[in-house]
Design an enzyme around this catalytic site. Sequence first.
Site, PDB file in Angstrom:
ATOM      1  N   GLU A  43      73.775  83.054  39.924  1.00  0.00           N
ATOM      2  CA  GLU A  43      74.055  81.792  40.622  1.00  0.00           C
ATOM      3  C   GLU A  43      75.359  81.164  40.149  1.00  0.00           C
ATOM      4  OE1 GLU A  43      71.813  77.480  41.243  1.00  0.00           O
ATOM      5  OE2 GLU A  43      71.541  78.581  39.376  1.00  0.00           O
TER       6      GLU A  43
ATOM      7  N   GLU B 129      64.933  72.133  43.608  1.00  0.00           N
ATOM      8  CA  GLU B 129      65.453  71.863  42.270  1.00  0.00           C
ATOM      9  C   GLU B 129      66.150  70.508  42.259  1.00  0.00           C
ATOM     10  OE1 GLU B 129      67.375  74.648  38.830  1.00  0.00           O
ATOM     11  OE2 GLU B 129      68.650  74.270  40.563  1.00  0.00           O
TER      12      GLU B 129
END
Length: 255
Positions: A141, A238
């Site tokens: 990521e 998130e």
Amino acid sequence: MPKFAANLTLMFNELPFLERFKAAADAGFSAVEYLFPYDYPPQLIAEKLAAASVNQALFNMPPGDWAAGDRGLASLPERSAEFKKSLAQAVAYASIIGTPLLHMMAGLAPSDQPEAMATYLDNLKHAADATGAIGIGLVIEPINRRDMPGYFLNDFDRTVDLIHNLGHPNVRLQFDIYHRQIMHGDVITALRNLAPVIGHIQTASVPWRHEPTTGELNDLLIFREIDAIGYCGFVGCEYRPMAKTEDGLGWLQLV
């Protein structure tokens, strides 16, 4: 409508961690994710998942000493032995908990340092082989420099080039909408263009990282695009709730 996974590191913080699994299920989530499970025996995590009847979407490999500022080990040449131990621990946890994905954090290192890049690529291949051997995927990521200054992977194009150049079938992109908007913008076009390499998606409002629909993006339009590109995985929530987690879940009724 995408399938959403509650991120138990950030959400339901009104409760102790092990009670958040049931809380997420009671709130309507069919899956959960979190940063790290390593403070608990993996068998206990598996029991909590089963008792709550929720799926595991993803968790991270050990990051080193998080409290001391570590944000992953993969790009740090002097900590290669520690990385291999952390990978073994992650694979052992993944096998028992039953996650379909692990996220490998890159660590804090200059993105243009050849030694850091060589170390990262070697560790990435090693991790891809190890996760592939147990039938789960590995995602990497890009993270924005504002939230995590000095993070080695801080650009989407560079991350995708790494995935393509490595050519390992087990390595895919973790597309975090929040990080994408801060780094580059152009979220919907990026989702369309990068769909073939996306392994996991996460969401939060921009710029405050709160509930979807509370920031500058048209999150509902983005969620429709996620369906349109044929993404079948979970979308990890998130985000940091603005108040009590349950009080901020009205956005789910709008999707």
